[in-house]
Scaffold this motif. Structure first.
Motif, PDB file in Angstrom:
ATOM      1  N   LYS A  13      93.592  84.115  60.609  1.00  9.68           N
ATOM      2  CA  LYS A  13      94.187  85.435  60.424  1.00  9.68           C
ATOM      3  C   LYS A  13      93.085  86.440  60.100  1.00  9.68           C
ATOM      4  N   SER A  14      93.015  87.525  60.846  1.00 10.59           N
ATOM      5  CA  SER A  14      92.028  88.561  60.600  1.00 10.59           C
ATOM      6  C   SER A  14      92.714  89.903  60.593  1.00 10.59           C
ATOM      7  N   LYS A  15      91.946  90.970  60.339  1.00  9.88           N
ATOM      8  CA  LYS A  15      92.533  92.306  60.274  1.00  9.88           C
ATOM      9  C   LYS A  15      93.046  92.762  61.634  1.00  9.88           C
ATOM     10  N   ASN A  16      92.644  92.063  62.715  1.00 11.53           N
ATOM     11  CA  ASN A  16      93.115  92.416  64.051  1.00 11.53           C
ATOM     12  C   ASN A  16      94.366  91.641  64.443  1.00 11.53           C
ATOM     13  N   GLN A  17      94.846  90.774  63.544  1.00  6.93           N
ATOM     14  CA  GLN A  17      96.033  89.985  63.841  1.00  6.93           C
ATOM     15  C   GLN A  17      97.025  90.149  62.699  1.00  6.93           C
ATOM     16  N   GLU A  18      98.157  90.763  62.981  1.00  7.18           N
ATOM     17  CA  GLU A  18      99.155  90.991  61.945  1.00  7.18           C
ATOM     18  C   GLU A  18      99.879  89.703  61.586  1.00  7.18           C
ATOM     19  N   GLU A  19     100.023  88.846  62.588  1.00  3.71           N
ATOM     20  CA  GLU A  19     100.753  87.598  62.369  1.00  3.71           C
ATOM     21  C   GLU A  19      99.885  86.428  62.822  1.00  3.71           C
ATOM     22  N   GLU A  20     100.024  85.277  62.162  1.00  6.93           N
ATOM     23  CA  GLU A  20      99.382  84.064  62.668  1.00  6.93           C
ATOM     24  C   GLU A  20     100.146  83.576  63.879  1.00  6.93           C
ATOM     25  N   MET A  21      99.394  83.011  64.825  1.00  9.99           N
ATOM     26  CA  MET A  21     100.007  82.476  66.040  1.00  9.99           C
ATOM     27  C   MET A  21      99.718  80.987  66.130  1.00  9.99           C
ATOM     28  N   GLU A  22     100.618  80.273  66.697  1.00  5.42           N
ATOM     29  CA  GLU A  22     100.419  78.844  66.877  1.00  5.42           C
ATOM     30  C   GLU A  22      99.864  78.556  68.270  1.00  5.42           C
ATOM     31  N   LYS A  23      98.915  77.640  68.318  1.00  7.25           N
ATOM     32  CA  LYS A  23      98.327  77.264  69.592  1.00  7.25           C
ATOM     33  C   LYS A  23      99.120  76.149  70.278  1.00  7.25           C
ATOM     34  N   ALA A  24     100.129  75.650  69.630  1.00 11.62           N
ATOM     35  CA  ALA A  24     100.969  74.578  70.191  1.00 11.62           C
ATOM     36  C   ALA A  24     100.168  73.326  70.489  1.00 11.62           C
ATOM     37  N   TYR A  49      91.979  66.834  69.772  1.00 10.47           N
ATOM     38  CA  TYR A  49      93.342  67.358  69.891  1.00 10.47           C
ATOM     39  C   TYR A  49      93.487  68.494  70.889  1.00 10.47           C
ATOM     40  N   LEU A  50      92.375  69.065  71.363  1.00  9.16           N
ATOM     41  CA  LEU A  50      92.484  70.060  72.424  1.00  9.16           C
ATOM     42  C   LEU A  50      92.787  69.399  73.765  1.00  9.16           C
ATOM     43  N   HIS A 102      85.973  72.775  76.331  1.00  6.94           N
ATOM     44  CA  HIS A 102      86.308  73.045  77.735  1.00  6.94           C
ATOM     45  C   HIS A 102      85.080  72.870  78.635  1.00  6.94           C
ATOM     46  N   LYS A 103      83.931  73.394  78.213  1.00  2.86           N
ATOM     47  CA  LYS A 103      82.727  73.264  79.049  1.00  2.86           C
ATOM     48  C   LYS A 103      82.300  71.803  79.178  1.00  2.86           C
ATOM     49  N   ILE A 104      82.374  71.074  78.075  1.00  4.35           N
ATOM     50  CA  ILE A 104      82.011  69.654  78.105  1.00  4.35           C
ATOM     51  C   ILE A 104      82.920  68.882  79.058  1.00  4.35           C
ATOM     52  N   ASN A 105      84.209  69.181  79.033  1.00  6.21           N
ATOM     53  CA  ASN A 105      85.148  68.528  79.956  1.00  6.21           C
ATOM     54  C   ASN A 105      84.739  68.742  81.401  1.00  6.21           C
ATOM     55  N   GLN A 106      84.404  69.982  81.740  1.00  2.22           N
ATOM     56  CA  GLN A 106      84.077  70.322  83.131  1.00  2.22           C
ATOM     57  C   GLN A 106      82.785  69.650  83.574  1.00  2.22           C
ATOM     58  N   THR A 107      81.759  69.718  82.747  1.00  3.63           N
ATOM     59  CA  THR A 107      80.478  69.095  83.110  1.00  3.63           C
ATOM     60  C   THR A 107      80.618  67.589  83.249  1.00  3.63           C
ATOM     61  N   SER A 108      81.425  66.999  82.392  1.00  2.85           N
ATOM     62  CA  SER A 108      81.576  65.539  82.408  1.00  2.85           C
ATOM     63  C   SER A 108      82.130  65.038  83.736  1.00  2.85           C
ATOM     64  N   THR A 165      97.080  67.535  77.084  1.00  5.68           N
ATOM     65  CA  THR A 165      97.622  68.874  76.875  1.00  5.68           C
ATOM     66  C   THR A 165      97.502  69.683  78.167  1.00  5.68           C
ATOM     67  N   PRO A 166      98.251  70.779  78.299  1.00  3.69           N
ATOM     68  CA  PRO A 166      98.222  71.568  79.550  1.00  3.69           C
ATOM     69  C   PRO A 166      96.823  72.027  79.946  1.00  3.69           C
ATOM     70  N   GLN A 167      96.002  72.397  78.989  1.00  4.86           N
ATOM     71  CA  GLN A 167      94.640  72.847  79.291  1.00  4.86           C
ATOM     72  C   GLN A 167      93.590  71.786  79.002  1.00  4.86           C
ATOM     73  N   GLY A 168      94.026  70.585  78.694  1.00  3.33           N
ATOM     74  CA  GLY A 168      93.102  69.539  78.279  1.00  3.33           C
ATOM     75  C   GLY A 168      92.361  68.882  79.424  1.00  3.33           C
ATOM     76  N   GLY A 169      91.284  68.201  79.074  1.00  2.00           N
ATOM     77  CA  GLY A 169      90.505  67.434  80.037  1.00  2.00           C
ATOM     78  C   GLY A 169      90.368  65.998  79.567  1.00  2.00           C
ATOM     79  N   TYR A 170      89.342  65.318  80.083  1.00  2.00           N
ATOM     80  CA  TYR A 170      89.165  63.896  79.779  1.00  2.00           C
ATOM     81  C   TYR A 170      88.008  63.622  78.818  1.00  2.00           C
ATOM     82  N   GLY A 171      87.476  64.686  78.234  1.00  2.00           N
ATOM     83  CA  GLY A 171      86.466  64.493  77.199  1.00  2.00           C
ATOM     84  C   GLY A 171      85.063  64.357  77.728  1.00  2.00           C
TER      85      GLY A 171
END
Length: 588
Positions: free
Chosen positions: A245-256, A381-382, A456-462, A495-501
């Protein structure tokens, strides 16, 4: 040696010139063997090492000072971050030795004023004294439990207790003008906490305001000890999938990533990933009416199995971790097997990257009333969501969550939807100690801010590295979650945006090619994984040198090479690996 080329000198810290580096250079196959065999041409150059296996110089220095001042003739010591942990070590030693063991508790002084809170923190250590011959036993507890004092904490305690012995007496005589000014201001104005109280803020609002102050200042370069509590809170939020939470975010959001039911109060921080596994096992023992054996499902990292073997009633080891193993477990359960307290597994496993059938494991656990503990370190967990199938999720935050290879840490998460949740939470309410050293928490919080981008970058390079290895004629087998039969189970968790590590293991047709490749590849070479730089090791030699034939029975080839992919530019990394493969091929 240029700064861009990884050091190939034995004993060089990884990263170089970092006093609390997590890894250390073992640049050749022969050097790794020499290290395991204790040969002086290697060990004499080892000024650093992986913290659970190597006693850091600051920890060694603290032990020598403690032994000199408080020890008896013939005694050695090993140091832990609390009296309670020291008691566990004492019991471990007493079960294996008849020689005397004792504990000494020491504390550093608290800050004497608000100004000192930025650099002074009261801390307590538990020192276990034992006969010199019992040091190998004490070292086993240190290694297996992961509960030893951190090198940064040792550095601090050493300074406070021994290097600054006159500090308390001189503190008020040597105050700076800045301290005196701060004291005058405090006399004229109420403290921050008093200001909160006078404005009738609730306790939760006070905590939230302090946390927001931390977030606003967290991008500064100075690590301020008084912000350690807020750093830990930020880590817990990050782990359970909340956005800061920062001054640019009024509410916390969940990343699911974790699910809407998970809260930061279900996340517990530990000094190491192994400490989180050790304490998960302690939870299982603590809430069981009658402690029973655990199941170790799949071939795990070495100390996970040691914990299950050496603490409590023992272990049923199902080392292949495949469908046949699970079918056998189900058959045993349906035939009346009742000696199962919990099932521990890695997702995916290290180093073979197998993914267990967590859906079926969960169904069996519900039917036959045992707990499921999943180590998600390699997957993270990503990439995968294992919480719905687990009672407890553990992870080493030392690895990709941190990335910088300069701090240790671990997490333990209770699944709030577990039928055992209330029992586990009650146990931790009584037994949990926050032993994560303040400065380590500050480093880890800073390191993990870009965790998602790095992952994300590690997933792609792997994926590109895997393609290179799979198609190379020297290589007989590549272990990676997307290549194995268990991919179907990984994909159920992805996860929807996940890779294989970023972890890849592979075996060459000829052992000499493996050794040649490893010796010539210009990468960082040493223990650990998940680093921001690509890191290679001859895994079986490094982790299982004394049992190479035994681990081969479970599919871990004696000459397996493991690579953890980092953040290097893809084309440069592929060229580096290809070059070493070409050298190996030329040595037919």
């Amino acid at each position: 040696m240029t700064a861009d080329i990884p050091s190939q000198e034995i004993g060089t810290p990884i990263p170089q010139n970092v006093s609390h580096a997590v890894s250390v250079t073992l640049p050749t196959w022969e050097a790794t063997v020499g290290y395991e065999e204790g040969e002086s041409w290697v060990t004499s150059k080892m000024n650093s090492g992986y913290p659970r296996f190597f006693i850091h110089s600051k920890i060694g220095e603290l032990s020598k000072n403690v032994e000199s001042k408080y020890g008896r003739d013939g005694e050695k010591s090993i140091i832990f971050p609390s009296y309670k942990v020291a008691k566990r070590c004492r019991e471990f030693i007493k079960l294996r030795s008849k020689k005397p063991v004792r504990i000494l508790q020491l504390s550093t002084p608290p800050p004497s004023n608000d100004f000192e809170k930025s650099s002074v923190i009261q801390s307590t250590i538990g020192v276990v004294f034992f006969s010199e011959e019992d040091f190998p036993i004490a070292k086993q507890y240190w290694q297996h439990s992961g509960e030893g004092i951190s090198s940064r904490m040792a550095e601090y305690v050493l300074r406070e207790l021994f290097e600054n012995e006159k500090k308390d007496k001189d503190r008020f005589r040597s105050r700076t003008k800045q301290e005196l000014q701060a004291e005058r201001i405090q006399k004229k104005s109420p403290s921050i906490s008093a200001s909160f109280r006078s404005s009738s803020l609730s306790q939760n609002e006070e905590v939230e305001k302090e946390f927001n102050t931390f977030i606003e200042q967290k991008y500064g370069r100075v690590l301020d000890l008084k912000f350690a509590k807020e750093a830990k809170r930020a880590l817990k939020r990050r782990i359970c999938g909340k956005v800061d939470k920062s001054k640019n975010q009024e509410e916390e959001m969940e990343k699911a990533k974790r699910g809407k039911n998970l809260s930061e109060n279900d996340v517990f921080l530990y000094p190491t990933g192994m400490a989180s596994i050790f304490n998960a096992h302690q939870i299982c023992l603590g809430i069981s009416d009658t402690p029973k054996k655990s199941v170790c499902f799949g071939f795990p990292y070495v100390d996970t199995l040691n914990i299950l073997k050496k603490f409590g009633p023992g272990v049923h080891f199902l080392g292949f971790g495949d469908d046949q193993s699970l079918d056998q477990l189900e058959k045993d359960l349906r035939s009346g097997e009742k000696d199962i307290m919990a099932l521990f597994c890695e997702c995916p496993s290290n180093p073979l990257l197998k993914t267990p059938n967590l859906k079926k494991i969960r169904a069996l656990a519900d039917e036959f009333n045992f707990l499921v503990v999943v180590d998600e370190t390699v997957g993270n967990y990503l990439n995968i969501g294992v919480l719905p199938y687990s009672d407890i999720v553990v992870s080493s935050l030392t690895k990709v969550f941190s990335g910088d290879s300069n701090v240790m840490g671990g997490s333990l998460i209770l699944n709030p939807l577990s039928q055992h949740y209330n029992e586990m939470k009650t146990y931790l309410d009584d037994e949990y100690e926050d032993l994560f050293w303040a400065e380590d928490a500050l480093y880890l919080e800073r390191n993990s801010r870009d965790f998602e981008v790095r992952s994300h970058k590690i997933n792609q390079t792997s994926l590109d590295v895997v393609d290179l290895l799979v198609n190379h004629p020297l290589i007989s087998q590549v272990f990676y979650p997307s290549l194995l039969e268990s991919k179907k189970y990984y994909d159920e968790l992805k996860t929807p945006q996940g890779g294989y590590g970023g972890l890849i293991s592979f075996v060459f047709h000829k052992p000499e090619h493996a050794k040649s490749f490893f010796n010539h590849v210009l990468l960082h070479k040493g223990p650990s994984l998940g680093t921001n730089f690509t890191l290679a090791c001859p895994y079986a030699v490094l982790a299982h040198y004394q049992e190479l034939e035994e681990v081969e029975k479970w599919g871990v080839d004696q000459n397996i090479v493991r690579i953890s992919i980092g953040l290097e530019e893809k084309d440069e990394l592929l060229a580096t690996i290809n070059s070493a493969l070409d050298i190996a091929a030329a040595q037919n």
